[in-house]
Design an enzyme around this catalytic site. Structure first.
Site, mmCIF file in Angstrom:
data_model
loop_
_atom_site.group_PDB
_atom_site.id
_atom_site.type_symbol
_atom_site.label_atom_id
_atom_site.label_comp_id
_atom_site.label_asym_id
_atom_site.label_seq_id
_atom_site.Cartn_x
_atom_site.Cartn_y
_atom_site.Cartn_z
ATOM 1 N N HIS A 193 33.219 -38.470 -31.715
ATOM 2 C CA HIS A 193 32.357 -37.527 -32.436
ATOM 3 C C HIS A 193 32.318 -36.168 -31.726
ATOM 4 O O HIS A 193 32.582 -35.119 -32.331
ATOM 5 C CB HIS A 193 30.951 -38.132 -32.538
ATOM 6 C CG HIS A 193 29.956 -37.279 -33.254
ATOM 7 N ND1 HIS A 193 29.546 -37.537 -34.544
ATOM 8 C CD2 HIS A 193 29.283 -36.163 -32.871
ATOM 9 C CE1 HIS A 193 28.677 -36.616 -34.926
ATOM 10 N NE2 HIS A 193 28.491 -35.780 -33.927
ATOM 11 N N GLU A 194 32.019 -36.200 -30.444
ATOM 12 C CA GLU A 194 31.918 -34.938 -29.703
ATOM 13 C C GLU A 194 33.276 -34.263 -29.591
ATOM 14 O O GLU A 194 33.372 -33.026 -29.623
ATOM 15 C CB GLU A 194 31.306 -35.164 -28.321
ATOM 16 C CG GLU A 194 29.902 -35.771 -28.322
ATOM 17 C CD GLU A 194 28.895 -35.023 -29.182
ATOM 18 O OE1 GLU A 194 29.082 -33.813 -29.418
ATOM 19 O OE2 GLU A 194 27.924 -35.649 -29.655
ATOM 20 N N HIS A 210 33.775 -32.157 -32.633
ATOM 21 C CA HIS A 210 33.141 -30.839 -32.477
ATOM 22 C C HIS A 210 34.001 -29.934 -31.591
ATOM 23 O O HIS A 210 34.217 -28.759 -31.888
ATOM 24 C CB HIS A 210 31.761 -30.983 -31.825
ATOM 25 C CG HIS A 210 30.678 -31.475 -32.746
ATOM 26 N ND1 HIS A 210 30.281 -30.770 -33.862
ATOM 27 C CD2 HIS A 210 29.884 -32.578 -32.695
ATOM 28 C CE1 HIS A 210 29.289 -31.433 -34.465
ATOM 29 N NE2 HIS A 210 29.040 -32.537 -33.786
ATOM 30 N N GLU A 256 29.605 -30.444 -38.301
ATOM 31 C CA GLU A 256 29.393 -31.881 -38.397
ATOM 32 C C GLU A 256 30.514 -32.547 -39.198
ATOM 33 O O GLU A 256 30.850 -33.715 -38.958
ATOM 34 C CB GLU A 256 28.018 -32.148 -39.025
ATOM 35 C CG GLU A 256 27.423 -33.493 -38.705
ATOM 36 C CD GLU A 256 27.028 -33.687 -37.236
ATOM 37 O OE1 GLU A 256 26.966 -32.690 -36.474
ATOM 38 O OE2 GLU A 256 26.808 -34.845 -36.857
#
Lengths: 542, 542
Positions: free
Chosen positions: B300-301, B304, B330
């Site tokens: 997830h990170e 980003h 997101e």
């Protein structure tokens, strides 16, 4: 075994050099002549705390750059660090600070002579007057030159290419002369730079000190080197990194370094850095084939850090809430690294643990052999590799060469030859090339010429003087060290030195702590006692 | 298995909230009406780069605080970070920026419609006009309140003590209404806050979007939850930290996260942070008894971070050199975490490596069972623990409750009960206490009310829309994923989204990348396809 001096001094210089082009000229609030000294002081402290916070923020960026920053971050990081440095400088020369000082000073006389605030005002005035003497365009030109010089040096040193840095060095000598000029009149052209690092000292006072020390050191080095050399091969083996770190962490924690207000990380060059009173970090470098490198440099940096951790809480976040000079700072790192960390008593306690961590080879090395190995004296080319006896000769020759360059008696083009002649005369060795000669230190390529070396030897001198004073007050200290107890010594240093921060000038601090002025006698007695025994030298005459 | 949203959004809010009390009023240089648009632009860029560099320096301090700072550093660090934030704000509202824009804008029309500089000027004007509308004293009051509210929340949540935070929350609702007032007239009081996070969106446009999605999601959740639940016990075992980190690092490196311009560290809450185009870092949290936590939050990170790493070099260090909105940001984290990272194709490639790293238990777990486990759907209380189907219902209820609070239809004192009623109605579960109810998220205690939740669901919607567009352009992408190749997908995202930074508003960006406006159709098709198969749901009618 390599010893690495702290980067602290170099960083201080670099920070100053990078500082900003433009002095802010606006005044946010007019001083109100009628208000209380307390209100003025509070505003002064707030302004100076902001200057400090900008410098501390810059230090965080510098630490990250040295520890964890990915290579892609370099370009922007340089720009961001320079910006913070410029902003700190702009705020430090804000005329509002001068007006506040004008307003407060007359009324500060009502404060007790030894009141913290009185000292704070005195140091704030000193810092402000020094800072505003230097025109912003000089600061900018110096920062630009030194960034380029540093960059050139990083390439020139491995390439042994003195010609590549010569123009930068020539320009740097000019800039340093120009810098000194802003502080005219002075007795010696190096005095303004020396005062930046070691407030209150001058070329003359240092020369007197160094000449006296040199007269004793040169024959001592000769006498030692006439003896058979020590065997230090046991220090070179294979020492796994995690075990080295664990051992060094255990040692400095035991000495008194507070990991709740600090931490240790790995960097290419070890250093100590401060982000606030509650966050004083050290770094180390591990060489898996040299047990001494990480261990002694960690103790050294912890010595610097314990000084900063020991400053009284009341002084935190004020301009007097930090170490007072390069020399006194170095005295703390050298005291713990050498006077304590290379002593027989220290290893009486720690050698069993070292043997347990590294049974090969130390299981088979008697403690006496280990003690001789970590105190081996030899004539060598590289200052940062030098033992504690010859080290000062390296420092003195740099100090003298700086004076010669600044006075114009030595041209930069002749520096390599002057270096070789001097080290041959003083230490009886000569480098094959400039890489191990006049290109070995970063100082002249990242900061000004003049002032940045003497602190190392002042630190050595003071380390013995402070230790002797502590032992005089508490004769049980050596026995405690042999028992692995360092609280009495650490407590004495905190009470007599650390907690005062910059409250007193170095001379005052030394006099308060030791009962007299700085003197080389304890240091010579220390060296003669320790190395006389190690090298079985004939006892001195009465 | 816990999923942690990025702290990025919260940080943006916090940074805004902490921003400074005083708008600087001096103008350093008068705009020179006769000079070229290039000269004005260069000055504008330099000023805005400095604003950005102050924010980035603050981000370094924040990262260090979350990763390595010793506990002793906390007090001064808070002060230093607030100072940098205030300085960045002061510089961002300097009237000189307005004058530069006035000077440049008329002549910028000569630039091509899609020239970077034209877009930069447009965004700089947008940011400036928004920033100067908010009086400095509001910024200061909001920062003070939210620091106190956050502090109270950190104690109130574990103590399940809603009464302790109620006054802060009431004050925060007032402050958010006041903030909105500076942007009057508006159609809805939440619009100004929404526009801060997702430029161009409004309460109305989001409500339309969410209503449509909700109509489909509620029956889908019901249909899934009527089926027997998945068995995810294989995800809970003992998974040593070093092996988890090594696996996660290998995965995100393979996906395209560039460790030469980033790094990974451990923190209590995972986040992504940026210090420059060349330094975009991620953090993770390891739970040795839950294999999913570190793995999916790292992906997830990294999603980003890959967005920020993909911004075109020409835009670096400019105000348009970063991700354009909370929703689009997101979409990138959710695309990699869910659409890719929880797909069957992805695990076709990575499951053998996971088995090799963790033979116990995965040696005995068939890939189908693992795939079902990581995609288990269940009604739950905690947003950050929710699966990708129910997650949006958590977001929507928060979005609606924010509107109710801002419109005055819901009093803060009635929030706990309203929360319980709503989650019971939407998800069929109700919390025993406020700790797992309205105290679970930090957002309302660290930033304003309104605007900080919708980005999560917009991101989910866009993740499927972008993925579908990429697959339409390159139908081989799913096969490549199954072969562990991610270059085509990553390349499409960089070319169509990342490289543009904030050059286009989100609407324009979505239209350019996918050929039409944001739509929920691809997301619903994705959920129905994936979960229809997983839970053997009857096929939809035509």
């Amino acid at each position: 075994m390599r010893k690495k001096e702290s980067d602290k001094t170099r960083r201080a210089t670099a920070a100053r050099a990078k500082a900003a082009p433009k002095a802010a000229t606006k005044v946010r609030k007019k001083p109100q002549p009628g208000r209380s000294v307390e209100a003025g002081l509070a505003e002064l402290k707030a302004r100076l705390r902001e200057v400090g916070d900008l410098e501390f923020a810059g230090a965080v960026l510098g630490w990250d750059q040295a520890t964890y920053m990915p290579r892609g971050g370099a370009a922007a990081r340089g720009r961001q660090a320079a910006m913070l440095s410029r902003m700190a400088h702009e705020k430090s020369v804000d005329p509002a600070i001068g007006k506040l000082l004008d307003e407060i000073e007359p009324r500060a006389e009502a404060l007790a002579d030894d009141a913290d605030d009185r000292s704070l005002i005195r140091f704030a005035r000193r810092d402000f007057e020094k800072a505003i003497k230097v025109p912003p365009d000089h600061v900018e030109r110096a920062a630009t030159l030194r960034a380029a010089a540093f960059d050139a040096w990083t390439r020139a040193r491995p390439a042994n290419d003195f010609a590549a840095v010569r123009p930068f060095l020539e320009h740097n000598v000019e800039l340093s002369r120009e810098y000194a000029g802003y502080f005219a009149p002075f007795r010696h052209i190096a005095d303004p730079m020396i005062d930046d690092f070691d407030p209150g000292m001058t070329t003359e006072s240092i020369r007197n000190l160094f000449d006296a020390l040199r007269r004793e050191l040169v024959p001592l080095v000769r006498a030692i080197c006439d003896q058979p050399g020590a065997d230090d091969r046991c220090l070179n083996g294979t020492f796994p990194e995690p075990a080295q770190i664990a051992f060094a962490v255990a040692v400095v924690g035991r000495l008194g370094y507070d990991f709740g207000r600090g931490r240790i990380d790995k960097t290419h060059h070890p250093f100590c850095t401060k982000f606030s009173a509650g966050d004083v970090r050290i770094t180390t470098r591990i060489n898996e084939h040299d047990i001494g490198q990480a261990l002694f440099s960690t103790i050294h940096e912890a010595g610097h850090a314990m000084y900063e951790q020991g400053v009284a809480e009341a002084l935190a976040d004020t301009p007097i809430g930090r170490g007072v000079s390069a020399g006194v700072h170095e005295s703390q790192s050298r005291l713990w690294e050498n006077v304590v960390g290379r002593s027989g008593s220290f290893w009486e306690h720690f050698y069993p643990a070292l043997r347990k961590s590294f049974p090969n080879p130390f299981g088979a090395v008697p403690i006496e052999a280990f003690y001789r190995a970590i105190n081996k004296v030899e004539r060598s080319l590289i200052r940062t590799d030098a033992d504690e006896v010859t080290y000062n000769l390296h420092v003195m020759m740099r100090f003298d060469l700086e004076q010669d360059l600044l006075e114009g008696r030595l041209a930069v083009k002749d520096l390599p030859e002057a270096w070789r002649a001097r080290i041959a005369a003083d230490l009886g060795v000569a480098p094959d090339d400039d890489r191990d000669g006049c290109l070995q230190d970063v100082h002249w390529f990242s900061g000004g010429i003049g002032g940045s070396f003497q602190g190392y030897t002042i630190g050595n001198i003071l380390s013995a003087q402070f230790f002797a004073a502590a032992v005089k007050a508490h004769p049980g200290i050596p026995r405690e060290i042999a028992a692995g107890e360092f609280g009495t010594l650490h407590g004495w240093l905190v009470a007599n030195l650390h907690r005062h921060g910059r409250k007193f000038l170095p001379d005052e601090l030394v006099a308060r702590a030791t009962g007299g002025p700085m003197t080389i006698a304890p240091y010579l007695a220390y060296l003669r006692g320790k190395y006389g025994e190690l090298y079985r030298l004939p006892a001195e005459g009465p």
